[in-house]
Design an enzyme around this catalytic site. Structure first.
Site, PDB file in Angstrom:
ATOM      1  N   LYS A   1       0.816  -1.218   0.000  1.00  0.00           N
ATOM      2  CA  LYS A   1       0.000   0.000   0.000  1.00  0.00           C
ATOM      3  C   LYS A   1       0.848   1.266   0.000  1.00  0.00           C
ATOM      4  O   LYS A   1       0.460   2.261  -0.608  1.00  0.00           O
ATOM      5  CB  LYS A   1      -0.958   0.012   1.188  1.00  0.00           C
ATOM      6  CG  LYS A   1      -0.299   0.226   2.543  1.00  0.00           C
ATOM      7  CD  LYS A   1      -1.326   0.338   3.638  1.00  0.00           C
ATOM      8  CE  LYS A   1      -0.656   0.517   4.989  1.00  0.00           C
ATOM      9  NZ  LYS A   1       0.099   1.762   5.114  1.00  0.00           N
ATOM     10  N   THR A   2       2.019   1.226   0.666  1.00  0.00           N
ATOM     11  CA  THR A   2       2.868   2.423   0.682  1.00  0.00           C
ATOM     12  C   THR A   2       3.349   2.751  -0.722  1.00  0.00           C
ATOM     13  O   THR A   2       3.373   3.920  -1.134  1.00  0.00           O
ATOM     14  CB  THR A   2       4.074   2.210   1.619  1.00  0.00           C
ATOM     15  OG1 THR A   2       3.604   1.877   2.927  1.00  0.00           O
ATOM     16  CG2 THR A   2       4.923   3.463   1.697  1.00  0.00           C
TER      17      THR A   2
ATOM     18  N   ASP B   1      -3.770   7.649   4.925  1.00  0.00           N
ATOM     19  CA  ASP B   1      -3.188   6.328   5.148  1.00  0.00           C
ATOM     20  C   ASP B   1      -3.735   5.746   6.452  1.00  0.00           C
ATOM     21  O   ASP B   1      -4.115   6.483   7.361  1.00  0.00           O
ATOM     22  CB  ASP B   1      -1.661   6.456   5.222  1.00  0.00           C
ATOM     23  CG  ASP B   1      -0.954   5.118   5.208  1.00  0.00           C
ATOM     24  OD1 ASP B   1      -1.584   4.122   4.806  1.00  0.00           O
ATOM     25  OD2 ASP B   1       0.227   5.069   5.584  1.00  0.00           O
ATOM     26  N   GLU B   2      -3.761   4.425   6.547  1.00  0.00           N
ATOM     27  CA  GLU B   2      -4.234   3.722   7.748  1.00  0.00           C
ATOM     28  C   GLU B   2      -5.601   4.260   8.186  1.00  0.00           C
ATOM     29  O   GLU B   2      -5.831   4.585   9.355  1.00  0.00           O
ATOM     30  CB  GLU B   2      -3.213   3.866   8.894  1.00  0.00           C
ATOM     31  CG  GLU B   2      -1.814   3.379   8.565  1.00  0.00           C
ATOM     32  CD  GLU B   2      -1.700   1.853   8.494  1.00  0.00           C
ATOM     33  OE1 GLU B   2      -2.743   1.181   8.604  1.00  0.00           O
ATOM     34  OE2 GLU B   2      -0.579   1.348   8.309  1.00  0.00           O
TER      35      GLU B   2
ATOM     36  N   GLN C   1      -7.088  -4.769  10.282  1.00  0.00           N
ATOM     37  CA  GLN C   1      -5.994  -4.313  11.131  1.00  0.00           C
ATOM     38  C   GLN C   1      -6.403  -3.120  11.996  1.00  0.00           C
ATOM     39  O   GLN C   1      -5.562  -2.342  12.437  1.00  0.00           O
ATOM     40  CB  GLN C   1      -4.776  -3.947  10.278  1.00  0.00           C
ATOM     41  CG  GLN C   1      -4.213  -5.130   9.503  1.00  0.00           C
ATOM     42  CD  GLN C   1      -2.939  -4.799   8.765  1.00  0.00           C
ATOM     43  OE1 GLN C   1      -1.916  -4.490   9.362  1.00  0.00           O
ATOM     44  NE2 GLN C   1      -2.992  -4.860   7.437  1.00  0.00           N
TER      45      GLN C   1
ATOM     46  N   ARG D   1       2.911  -9.989  10.779  1.00  0.00           N
ATOM     47  CA  ARG D   1       4.209  -9.310  10.887  1.00  0.00           C
ATOM     48  C   ARG D   1       5.329 -10.231  10.381  1.00  0.00           C
ATOM     49  O   ARG D   1       6.424  -9.763  10.083  1.00  0.00           O
ATOM     50  CB  ARG D   1       4.524  -8.918  12.339  1.00  0.00           C
ATOM     51  CG  ARG D   1       3.588  -7.930  13.033  1.00  0.00           C
ATOM     52  CD  ARG D   1       3.295  -6.723  12.203  1.00  0.00           C
ATOM     53  NE  ARG D   1       2.067  -6.929  11.432  1.00  0.00           N
ATOM     54  CZ  ARG D   1       1.736  -6.215  10.367  1.00  0.00           C
ATOM     55  NH1 ARG D   1       2.530  -5.276   9.914  1.00  0.00           N
ATOM     56  NH2 ARG D   1       0.607  -6.454   9.722  1.00  0.00           N
TER      57      ARG D   1
END
Length: 760
Positions: free
Chosen positions: A32-33, A224-225, A255, A609
């Site tokens: 996504k980044t 973002d997020e 998340q 993770r």
């Protein structure tokens, strides 16, 4: 457009779809980044959008830096002109431009959590309240929650629900503490972190000209997020994008793990209601983890009912199954983890920095730390005392804050008698009383202290004022480093630390030197156009948890952290410890389906993770609150499909390995049944009457979205029961409902705060 060639089809679509509202559902490890940065670069390079017209909001400075660097690789120095940063840093920037509109000085101080706690502690003492009843953390949490829901102290005091809750909790003065806290911050020219959001909402609500200005400045808004935004953050971004409607939100509802900080998962679940023309693009290919880890994570999150459906997949190697280890005790669990890390480093050539140990609560780190030390494995704990929270650092920062904002009460209290100059608490109180009782600014009271303070205290205050004025003169003509260096030397702080020849004293002296290095690094950074002391202090004040780094730490260390702290990070090997019922999921998160599903999302975050290997473990017994307690395996272990688990390992030769789907499932189920029978017997013996509830119980009560609530509808409230909506009031920027409840009469409820179930 060579940068587009590296994208898969959904990523490519997300980058080139620039107009109108867009929601990117980005699964874990889906890149996504890269999509966000290329999207911004594409706007600048291919659509000739001015960087100044792009607003990109993140949750950490680290994420903003990484994005800016990647954009710069595509478009060059133009990337520096994008309005990019954390919510708090961007809104602080806007507030400094517009501070006069809401009565604050442009150089307002940003209070950190310690400043806020200190002020609340002082207010509780001044009001002669019981500090055990009005615990600082609780009071601050209550105030923070109200601000994040845009509830002012006036609304808080007028709201029947908050007042009822406070009275039942034996804290009826909490609303008054909130009022005094706000008033004292205002007098000090200070805002806390929540104020940066609250006051931005007030600014945009009460000043249409300011709102219009920024609505037209920002043609494109990216968040973002998005799953981590609270009501306050979402309302600001929604307002800013209302004219052009080019808003792109990126997130993963799976998340969403920060409800305790005010994050509202409904923002992402209901985004399409506010923007019906939204284009939804799903980024489902995972580039981070093995197939086994991805599939295990999918099998876990599938159990949640409240989610946006997606199918995360990967073309990575299948990878190893996930070892599930049972230890006799938490101490043995620590030894097993340390031994496994030692072996993995030897056999797989791992570096310490490629390994993480994750846990649900900070207290679990003790047994892991002891075992790692015995194996001579270097480690660091993320989330401990950060560099900027150390006493000697905060002491010098207090001086620097006084130079920029001499009305800063907390900075004044910290540095007025540091180094000791004969100004005791009584003299400090007289200075503050003179200010508060006469409606003066603190700095004015300080400058006239010689008229009401006699002897050494009076002359010492005059010398202190002279020192601050000298530093302020330096500040008018020199950059942040030169001012900080001048202040450290002339305040006497550096000299006092230098003369302390103990090991601790030497360490403190080196830390202050490291702070001066940080200031020099800030002024030498070509990206920082504003090299003033004020700019540096804001930069420090807005450092987030994940940005806190001790520059002197060893980089090659095993990372120990809570799962909450791990979000956004990745490691080759991840050890997830303490997989026990009432620990994970936490016993505090079992009262409702929403809480339990958030805990499951936290488990999903922990699993994802890991890049190559994930290890799960739990203990049969654990020390908790000073006692040894028997533990049962977490219910979440049974959420993982058995085909992804390796149950061949065990922490003790005396115990058989766990059998997923057989032993674990039977054990957990039997424990639940035993628990139910025991509770039923206790109720029968004690003959307790059932607790009255508006619904079948707190665990079953699920609040609905009240965005479209209308007059005449029937609603249900956990405390007040069933009622009819008599009136909807949208004046003042906060939507309220007047509800006539059966038996309790009419109540006016703030809809952003009240939890209601709609019955039609």
């Amino acid at each position: 457009m060579e940068y587009l060639s590296s994208l898969n089809e959904p990523q490519h679509e997300a980058v080139v779809t620039t107009e109108g509202p867009c929601m990117l559902i980005a699964g874990a490890g889906s890149g996504k980044t890269r999509v966000l940065t290329y999207r911004i670069a594409h706007l600048i390079r291919e659509h000739n959008v001015e960087p100044f017209q792009i607003l990109a909001l993140t949750f950490t400075n680290k994420a903003a830096r990484e994005m800016r660097e990647r954009i710069e690789e595509v478009v060059g120095n133009e990337a520096r002109n994008v309005w990019m940063g954390t919510f708090h840093s961007i809104f602080a920037r806007i507030l400094r431009f517009e501070s006069d509109k809401i009565g604050y000085p442009q150089n307002f101080t940003i209070y950190d959590t310690d400043d806020s706690k200190t002020l609340i502690r002082q207010i509780v003492k001044e009001m002669e309240l019981d500090d055990k009843q009005y615990k600082v953390n609780m009071v601050l949490s209550r105030i923070s929650s109200a601000k994040n829901r845009l509830m002012s102290w006036q609304q808080y005091q007028a709201d029947p629900i908050t007042q009822s809750d406070d009275e039942q909790a034996m804290r009826p003065k909490l609303g008054l503490i909130y009022q005094r806290y706000v008033e004292r911050c205002f007098l000090a020219g200070a805002m806390d972190f929540d104020d940066l959001l609250f006051n931005t909402n007030v600014l945009l609500r009460d000043h249409p000209d300011v709102l219009n200005k920024y609505q037209h400045r920002f043609r494109y808004v990216l968040v973002d997020e998005f799953q981590d935004t609270n009501i306050s953050q979402y309302l600001i971004t929604r307002k800013l994008s209302a004219v052009h409607r080019n808003i792109c939100v990126v997130g993963d509802d799976a998340q969403s793990i920060y409800a305790f900080r005010g994050a509202d998962i409904q923002n992402i679940l209901n985004f399409e209601k506010d923007f019906p023309e939204t284009k939804v693009i799903k980024l489902e290919q995972n580039y981070r983890s093995t197939q086994n880890i991805v599939n295990a994570a999918n099998s876990v999150i599938y159990k949640n009912k409240g989610q946006l459906q997606k199918n995360v997949w990967t073309q990575n190697a299948p990878g190893a199954k996930i070892p599930l280890v049972r230890a006799n005790s938490d101490a043995e669990e620590g030894k097993l983890v340390a031994n496994s890390i030692f072996e993995a480093k030897a056999s797989d050539g791992l570096k310490n920095a490629e390994i993480a140990v994750l846990y649900r609560t900070n207290s679990q780190s003790r047994s892991i730390e002891e075992a790692l030390r015995k194996n001579n494995i270097k480690y660091k704990i993320v989330g401990g005392l950060s560099f900027y929270q150390r006493k000697e650092i905060k002491d010098l920062l207090a001086y620097l804050r006084m130079i920029v904002n001499p009305d800063d009460e907390q900075a004044f209290r910290r540095c007025i008698n540091l180094p000791k100059r004969g100004i005791g608490p009584g003299s400090v109180d007289k200075i503050l009383v003179n200010a508060f009782d006469n409606g003066k600014r603190l700095w004015d009271s300080l400058q006239e202290a010689g008229t009401f303070l006699k002897g050494k205290a009076g002359s010492s205050v005059e010398n202190f004022v002279t020192l601050i004025k000298r530093c302020q003169m330096e500040n008018t003509r020199k950059d942040a480093f030169e001012v900080a260096n001048f202040t450290a030397k002339n305040s006497g702080l550096l000299k006092e630390l230098y003369e302390d020849k103990t090991i601790e004293g030497l360490s403190r002296y080196e830390n202050v030197q490291e702070l001066l290095n940080a200031v020099k690094e800030f002024t030498d950074n070509p990206e920082n156009e504003d090299k003033s002391l004020n700019a540096f202090l804001q930069d420090v004040a807005l450092v987030t948890d994940m940005d806190n780094k001790d520059k002197k730490e060893d980089k090659d260390t095993v990372t120990l952290m809570t799962i909450h702290m791990s979000k956004g990070l990745e490691f080759r090997y991840v050890y997830l410890v303490g997989m026990e019922e009432d620990l994970f999921p936490s016993q505090m998160m079992l009262s409702s389906r929403e809480d339990l599903e958030e805990e499951r999302r936290l488990f999903y975050v922990a699993i994802t993770r890991a890049k190559e290997r994930l290890h799960l473990s739990y203990a049969s017994t654990r020390y908790r609150f000073g006692n040894i307690r028997n533990c049962e395996p977490s219910r979440f272990l049974n959420d993982i499909d058995s085909e992804y688990i390796d149950i061949s390992k065990s922490g003790s030769k005396r115990q058989p390995a766990v059998r997923m789907g057989s032993y674990t499932g039977q054990f957990v189920r039997s424990m639940r049944e035993d628990g139910k029978r025991q509770r039923a017997q206790e109720v029968h013996v004690k003959k307790k009457p059932p607790v009255r509830s508006a619904s079948s119980g707190a665990a079953d009560f699920k609040a609905d979205d009240t965005t479209h609530l209308q007059e005449g509808m029937k609603v249900e409230h956990q405390k007040f029961g069933i009622g009819s909506v008599r009136k909807i009031d949208e004046s003042g920027g906060n939507r309220k409902a007047v509800v006539d409840f059966d038996g309790t009469g009419e109540k006016t409820l703030l809809l952003s705060f009240a939890k209601l179930k709609i019955h039609g």
